[in-house]
Design a protein around this motif. Structure first.
Motif, short mmCIF file in Angstrom:
data_model
loop_
_atom_site.label_atom_id
_atom_site.label_comp_id
_atom_site.label_asym_id
_atom_site.label_seq_id
_atom_site.Cartn_x
_atom_site.Cartn_y
_atom_site.Cartn_z
N GLY A 1 -5.81 -2.81 -8.90
CA GLY A 1 -6.51 -3.43 -7.48
C GLY A 1 -7.84 -3.95 -7.99
O GLY A 1 -8.49 -3.67 -9.07
N LEU B 1 0.86 -1.26 -0.13
CA LEU B 1 -0.06 0.21 -0.02
C LEU B 1 1.06 1.38 -0.06
O LEU B 1 0.20 2.32 0.41
N ASN C 1 -13.92 -0.77 5.27
CA ASN C 1 -12.89 -1.54 4.99
C ASN C 1 -12.89 -2.17 6.70
O ASN C 1 -12.50 -1.60 7.56
N LEU D 1 -3.76 -8.44 0.64
CA LEU D 1 -3.22 -7.30 -0.13
C LEU D 1 -2.38 -7.61 -1.32
O LEU D 1 -2.21 -6.83 -2.32
N ILE E 1 -8.46 2.09 0.09
CA ILE E 1 -7.07 1.78 -0.17
C ILE E 1 -7.14 1.27 -1.78
O ILE E 1 -5.95 0.65 -2.23
N MET E 2 -8.31 1.67 -2.54
CA MET E 2 -8.06 1.37 -3.85
C MET E 2 -6.73 1.87 -4.71
O MET E 2 -6.67 3.28 -4.52
N GLN E 3 -6.38 1.15 -5.56
CA GLN E 3 -5.38 1.88 -6.22
C GLN E 3 -5.49 1.04 -7.81
O GLN E 3 -6.12 -0.09 -7.94
N ARG F 1 -8.83 -4.69 -2.58
CA ARG F 1 -8.88 -3.53 -2.17
C ARG F 1 -10.39 -3.07 -1.76
O ARG F 1 -11.17 -3.16 -2.65
N CYS F 2 -10.34 -2.50 -0.67
CA CYS F 2 -11.73 -1.80 -0.43
C CYS F 2 -11.55 -0.36 -0.90
O CYS F 2 -10.40 0.11 -1.22
#
Length: 356
Positions: free
Chosen positions: A340, A114, A293, A326, A335-337, A331-332
């Motif tokens: 993901g 993350l 999350n 992770l 923390i989404m990127q 990802r919730c």
């Protein structure tokens, strides 16, 4: 092993995240041969609605009789009109005091997967973030006398901050003992250039430090500490501080790791019974939408396994499962990127359970 856990689901997203943490605990129990019994203990806004008070006597009794307590989150705008003495947060303060929970431990660790979510410059984040905030929990201004009165034609409010030596000494011991198991460095945070309570804090922590010659002690003013956490968080190992300063700094610390939704905390006193919770709030704006999350709450359950139940292998299993989820890209929303896989609260809990 059989353990009884008092469960405070609370308000907002509390019921959702606690349900997923309980599911993970059940997976641990099945794998390792334990039996966890859950006892509901309404607290917060939901308790005000049902009982008129934020912490009914029956809920307090349930918590005091349990082996430990798992908490989601309490509060929300719905109860802002309540008098100060009956707000949801007063239930939490009463619970901490009744359980004698004088130390709050909040880890601030950035998961390598993350690192892109860290708001700090990449060169700062690359140095690593892995420290712990040890906060005194049942003293200071939060537990002092509060008053508002009419003085000379205007409202005047007063909040009393006070500390006794024994309150400082016991939390300092926790910090030094924790540092002995980590990188052997304690930073004591105060405002000793202004406050008498901070001058007493500094003197007392310095005295306690003599009992731990293998641990380095540094002193830092709270305003400088808040700057240093964003300037170079890698310099910290264990931060110990009083209630108000700890409340503020631990929230700042959680944000530099990438998301407040990832951070658990434990509140402990004498003995092994503790109160375990994520550090975020009730997030009523996303409640009931399967967007929360649950990882902070799940990691809080892992802290319960480790510190209250002496189940190190079980705690490792939970923490490793979170790491693997992770790494696998789940990802919730918080923390989404890019790249993901976006999942909701329930699916995130299910993916972690699969990896126990």
């Amino acid at each position: 092993m059989e353990k009884t856990i008092a469960v405070i689901k609370g308000d907002g997203i509390g019921p959702e995240i606690v349900t997923e943490a309980m599911g993970v605990l059940d997976a641990v129990a099945a794998k390792f041969g334990h039996a966890f019994t859950y006892k509901d203990a309404p607290m917060g806004g939901c308790a005000i609605d049902a009982f008129g008070v934020p912490l009914p006597d029956s809920s307090l009794e349930t918590c005091l009789a349990a082996d430990s307590v798992l908490l989601g989150a309490v509060g929300g705008p719905k109860w802002d009109s309540q008098p100060a003495s009956n707000r949801p947060e007063r239930g939490l303060l009463k619970l901490r005091g009744s359980m004698g929970l004088y130390t709050n431990v909040r880890p601030a660790r950035m998961f390598s997967d993350l690192s892109a979510a860290c708001p700090l410059r990449p060169d700062i984040a690359a140095r690593g973030i892995d420290f712990v905030v040890v906060r005194e929990l049942i003293g200071g201004v939060y537990f002092g006398d509060h008053s508002t009165a009419q003085v000379d034609g205007e409202q005047k409010a007063t909040d009393i901050m006070s500390y006794a030596e024994h309150e400082i000494r016991r939390v300092a011991h926790v910090a030094f003992q924790m540092a002995q198991k980590r990188r052997k460095r304690v930073t004591s945070v105060d405002k000793a250039n202004v406050l008498d309570t901070s001058r007493l804090w500094r003197r007392t922590v310095t005295e306690v430090a003599k009992e731990y010659p293998d641990v380095e002690l540094l002193h830092m003013y709270v305003d400088n500490a808040s700057m240093q956490i964003v300037r170079d968080p890698s310099q910290f190992d264990v931060i110990v501080t009083e209630n108000l300063f700890g409340d503020i700094l631990s929230d700042e610390a959680s944000q530099v790791t990438g998301s407040i939704g990832m951070i658990p905390s434990s509140s402990m006193g004498e003995g092994t019974r503790g109160l375990y919770e994520p550090i975020h709030g009730s997030a009523p704006d996303i409640a009931g939408q399967d967007k929360a999350n649950p990882i902070g709450t799940i990691l809080a359950a892992a802290m319960m396994l480790r510190y209250s139940f002496n189940m190190a292998a079980e705690a490792d299993a939970v923490e490793n499962a979170v790491d693997q989820v992770l790494k696998d890209g789940f990802r919730c929303g918080d923390i989404m990127q890019s790249g993901g896989k976006l999942v909701g609260c329930r699916e995130m809990g299910a993916e972690i359970r699969k990896r126990i």
